[in-house]
Structures are given as structure tokens and as C-alpha cells.
Design a protein around this motif. Structure first.
Motif, PDB file in Angstrom:
ATOM      1  N   SER A  90       0.820  -1.209   0.000  1.00  0.00           N
ATOM      2  CA  SER A  90       0.000   0.000   0.000  1.00  0.00           C
ATOM      3  C   SER A  90       0.860   1.267   0.000  1.00  0.00           C
ATOM      4  O   SER A  90       1.937   1.297   0.573  1.00  0.00           O
ATOM      5  CB  SER A  90      -0.888   0.000   1.248  1.00  0.00           C
ATOM      6  N   PRO A  91       0.357   2.322  -0.617  1.00  0.00           N
ATOM      7  CA  PRO A  91       1.057   3.608  -0.546  1.00  0.00           C
ATOM      8  C   PRO A  91       0.800   4.326   0.785  1.00  0.00           C
ATOM      9  O   PRO A  91       1.348   5.388   1.024  1.00  0.00           O
ATOM     10  CB  PRO A  91       0.466   4.393  -1.712  1.00  0.00           C
ATOM     11  N   TYR A  92      -0.030   3.734   1.658  1.00  0.00           N
ATOM     12  CA  TYR A  92      -0.383   4.345   2.926  1.00  0.00           C
ATOM     13  C   TYR A  92       0.082   3.478   4.087  1.00  0.00           C
ATOM     14  O   TYR A  92       0.193   2.272   3.966  1.00  0.00           O
ATOM     15  CB  TYR A  92      -1.895   4.568   3.027  1.00  0.00           C
ATOM     16  N   SER A  93       0.341   4.122   5.206  1.00  0.00           N
ATOM     17  CA  SER A  93       0.827   3.407   6.376  1.00  0.00           C
ATOM     18  C   SER A  93       0.322   4.077   7.640  1.00  0.00           C
ATOM     19  O   SER A  93       0.152   5.292   7.684  1.00  0.00           O
ATOM     20  CB  SER A  93       2.355   3.389   6.386  1.00  0.00           C
ATOM     21  N   TYR A  94       0.096   3.264   8.676  1.00  0.00           N
ATOM     22  CA  TYR A  94      -0.278   3.837   9.959  1.00  0.00           C
ATOM     23  C   TYR A  94       0.952   4.179  10.796  1.00  0.00           C
ATOM     24  O   TYR A  94       0.838   4.845  11.817  1.00  0.00           O
ATOM     25  CB  TYR A  94      -1.207   2.890  10.736  1.00  0.00           C
ATOM     26  N   TRP A  95       2.149   3.725  10.379  1.00  0.00           N
ATOM     27  CA  TRP A  95       3.353   3.978  11.175  1.00  0.00           C
ATOM     28  C   TRP A  95       4.476   4.681  10.417  1.00  0.00           C
ATOM     29  O   TRP A  95       5.305   5.345  11.018  1.00  0.00           O
ATOM     30  CB  TRP A  95       3.893   2.672  11.754  1.00  0.00           C
ATOM     31  N   ASP A  96       4.532   4.525   9.106  1.00  0.00           N
ATOM     32  CA  ASP A  96       5.635   5.063   8.308  1.00  0.00           C
ATOM     33  C   ASP A  96       5.332   6.499   7.899  1.00  0.00           C
ATOM     34  O   ASP A  96       4.436   6.751   7.081  1.00  0.00           O
ATOM     35  CB  ASP A  96       5.853   4.184   7.079  1.00  0.00           C
ATOM     36  N   ARG A  97       6.065   7.430   8.436  1.00  0.00           N
ATOM     37  CA  ARG A  97       5.825   8.852   8.157  1.00  0.00           C
ATOM     38  C   ARG A  97       5.964   9.189   6.677  1.00  0.00           C
ATOM     39  O   ARG A  97       5.355  10.134   6.194  1.00  0.00           O
ATOM     40  CB  ARG A  97       6.790   9.711   8.968  1.00  0.00           C
ATOM     41  N   ASN A  98       6.773   8.422   5.960  1.00  0.00           N
ATOM     42  CA  ASN A  98       6.937   8.657   4.520  1.00  0.00           C
ATOM     43  C   ASN A  98       5.696   8.260   3.728  1.00  0.00           C
ATOM     44  O   ASN A  98       5.581   8.604   2.555  1.00  0.00           O
ATOM     45  CB  ASN A  98       8.154   7.900   3.993  1.00  0.00           C
ATOM     46  N   ASN A  99       4.801   7.521   4.353  1.00  0.00           N
ATOM     47  CA  ASN A  99       3.584   7.065   3.682  1.00  0.00           C
ATOM     48  C   ASN A  99       2.328   7.531   4.427  1.00  0.00           C
ATOM     49  O   ASN A  99       1.387   6.770   4.613  1.00  0.00           O
ATOM     50  CB  ASN A  99       3.584   5.539   3.539  1.00  0.00           C
ATOM     51  N   HIS A 100       2.351   8.771   4.865  1.00  0.00           N
ATOM     52  CA  HIS A 100       1.174   9.445   5.420  1.00  0.00           C
ATOM     53  C   HIS A 100       0.766   9.006   6.828  1.00  0.00           C
ATOM     54  O   HIS A 100      -0.389   9.162   7.209  1.00  0.00           O
ATOM     55  CB  HIS A 100      -0.025   9.310   4.468  1.00  0.00           C
ATOM     56  N   ALA A 101       1.692   8.471   7.619  1.00  0.00           N
ATOM     57  CA  ALA A 101       1.361   8.076   8.992  1.00  0.00           C
ATOM     58  C   ALA A 101       0.968   9.273   9.842  1.00  0.00           C
ATOM     59  O   ALA A 101       0.248   9.114  10.822  1.00  0.00           O
ATOM     60  CB  ALA A 101       2.528   7.338   9.634  1.00  0.00           C
ATOM     61  N   GLY A 102       1.417  10.455   9.467  1.00  0.00           N
ATOM     62  CA  GLY A 102       1.032  11.652  10.198  1.00  0.00           C
ATOM     63  C   GLY A 102      -0.461  11.913  10.136  1.00  0.00           C
ATOM     64  O   GLY A 102      -1.014  12.592  10.994  1.00  0.00           O
ATOM     65  N   ILE A 103      -1.113  11.345   9.138  1.00  0.00           N
ATOM     66  CA  ILE A 103      -2.571  11.455   9.009  1.00  0.00           C
ATOM     67  C   ILE A 103      -3.245  10.232   9.620  1.00  0.00           C
ATOM     68  O   ILE A 103      -4.149  10.337  10.437  1.00  0.00           O
ATOM     69  CB  ILE A 103      -2.984  11.598   7.529  1.00  0.00           C
ATOM     70  N   PHE A 104      -2.803   9.049   9.203  1.00  0.00           N
ATOM     71  CA  PHE A 104      -3.489   7.817   9.592  1.00  0.00           C
ATOM     72  C   PHE A 104      -3.266   7.426  11.047  1.00  0.00           C
ATOM     73  O   PHE A 104      -4.164   6.879  11.680  1.00  0.00           O
ATOM     74  CB  PHE A 104      -3.105   6.670   8.654  1.00  0.00           C
ATOM     75  N   GLY A 105      -2.094   7.701  11.603  1.00  0.00           N
ATOM     76  CA  GLY A 105      -1.835   7.378  13.005  1.00  0.00           C
ATOM     77  C   GLY A 105      -2.773   8.117  13.945  1.00  0.00           C
ATOM     78  O   GLY A 105      -3.479   7.498  14.753  1.00  0.00           O
ATOM     79  N   PRO A 106      -2.833   9.451  13.865  1.00  0.00           N
ATOM     80  CA  PRO A 106      -3.764  10.188  14.723  1.00  0.00           C
ATOM     81  C   PRO A 106      -5.235   9.856  14.437  1.00  0.00           C
ATOM     82  O   PRO A 106      -6.049   9.828  15.358  1.00  0.00           O
ATOM     83  CB  PRO A 106      -3.481  11.658  14.394  1.00  0.00           C
ATOM     84  N   LEU A 107      -5.559   9.590  13.181  1.00  0.00           N
ATOM     85  CA  LEU A 107      -6.935   9.206  12.839  1.00  0.00           C
ATOM     86  C   LEU A 107      -7.309   7.904  13.536  1.00  0.00           C
ATOM     87  O   LEU A 107      -8.390   7.780  14.124  1.00  0.00           O
ATOM     88  CB  LEU A 107      -7.091   9.080  11.325  1.00  0.00           C
ATOM     89  N   GLU A 108      -6.402   6.924  13.493  1.00  0.00           N
ATOM     90  CA  GLU A 108      -6.635   5.645  14.165  1.00  0.00           C
ATOM     91  C   GLU A 108      -6.818   5.852  15.673  1.00  0.00           C
ATOM     92  O   GLU A 108      -7.728   5.289  16.281  1.00  0.00           O
ATOM     93  CB  GLU A 108      -5.465   4.702  13.899  1.00  0.00           C
TER      94      GLU A 108
END
Length: 150
Positions: A90-108
């Protein structure tokens, strides 16, 4: 496996997540415990046998996988085992900052907090409420640890 390696075997986090995680042995375990097919079969068994606990457990497992699937990139797992070892990168990640974790981590984290608040409102048992808060803290701790590991 992570807890054992880190806390009991005293393996550094960089070794766990840089080497162990991607090893054939760990991927074999991940293939089994992250298989949509196995969790789906367990759900089918629970529904067929009218076992509510098994049905809820398998449903929760499938929900976890459905949310995990789009949020793992280079660390993806083979989620259709035993039919295939294919992994969705995936191009998205809940932990990898290079793959939008700054969005998905706090959202989770936010969704977890909101759902816990709803369950605290819904259930009145002190034991359940304490359990839910402890589970929330475990979730936030396990999600938050990635900021420090990586």
C-alpha cells in the motif's frame, strides 16, 4: 513475538523490525494470523454453529484485517494464505511517516478514543469499563510506539 523478543530476549527494536519482522519464520506466522481466508472460515464456523463468541472474535479479526490491508506498505503481510503469498504494498501506512502516517496514526487513535467513549457510555459494568480503558491504553501505546521506533 515482538514483546517476547524485546522484553524477554532483550533484542533491540531495530533488529526486531529491521530483520526479524521480515524473516521467513515471522512471515510464516503472519501469513497464518493475518489470513482473510482463515478468519473468514472461522467466522463461517461461528455463524453455522451459532457460537456468538467465535462469531464476534472472527468478525473482529476480519475487521482488523480490513483496516490493516490498506495501511501496510513495504511491511505488508501475505493476507490470502494459503492460496497465495502475494502481498499488497500500500502507498499508505499507519506507522511510516513517509507514507502518510502523520494522518493515519492520529486518525486511528481518534477513532479508538471515540469508540471507547461510546462503549463506556453504553456499558455500565465497572469491570467492563476498566477493561475497555486498559485495552484503549494498550492500543494507544502500541500505536504510539512506532513514533519512537521509527
Amino acid at each position: 513475538m515482538v514483546a517476547w523478543a524485546r522484553l524477554v530476549s532483550d533484542v533491540p527494536a531495530r533488529v526486531i523490525f529491521g530483520e526479524y519482522y521480515f524473516s521467513d519464520a515471522w512471515m510464516a506466522v503472519f501469513a497464518i494470523d493475518n489470513s482473510f481466508l482463515l478468519w473468514g472460515a472461522l467466522l463461517g464456523l461461528g455463524v453455522w454453529r451459532r457460537w456468538p463468541v467465535v462469531t464476534a472474535f472472527a468478525g473482529a479479526g476480519l475487521l482488523h484485517l480490513a483496516l490493516d490491508f490498506p495501511l501496510h506498505g513495504s511491511d505488508a503481510r501475505p493476507m490470502f494464505w494459503p492460496l497465495t503469498d502475494w502481498k499488497f504494498d500500500s502507498p499508505y501506512s499507519y506507522w511510516d511517516r513517509n507514507n502518510h502516517a502523520g494522518i493515519f496514526g492520529p486518525l486511528e487513535a481518534g477513532v479508538s478514543i471515540c469508540l471507547t467513549a461510546w462503549m463506556l457510555w453504553r456499558f455500565r459494568s465497572i469491570a467492563l469499563r476498566v477493561g475497555m480503558v486498559l485495552l484503549l491504553l494498550a492500543e494507544l501505546g502500541s500505536s504510539g510506539i512506532w513514533r519512537f521506533v521509527f
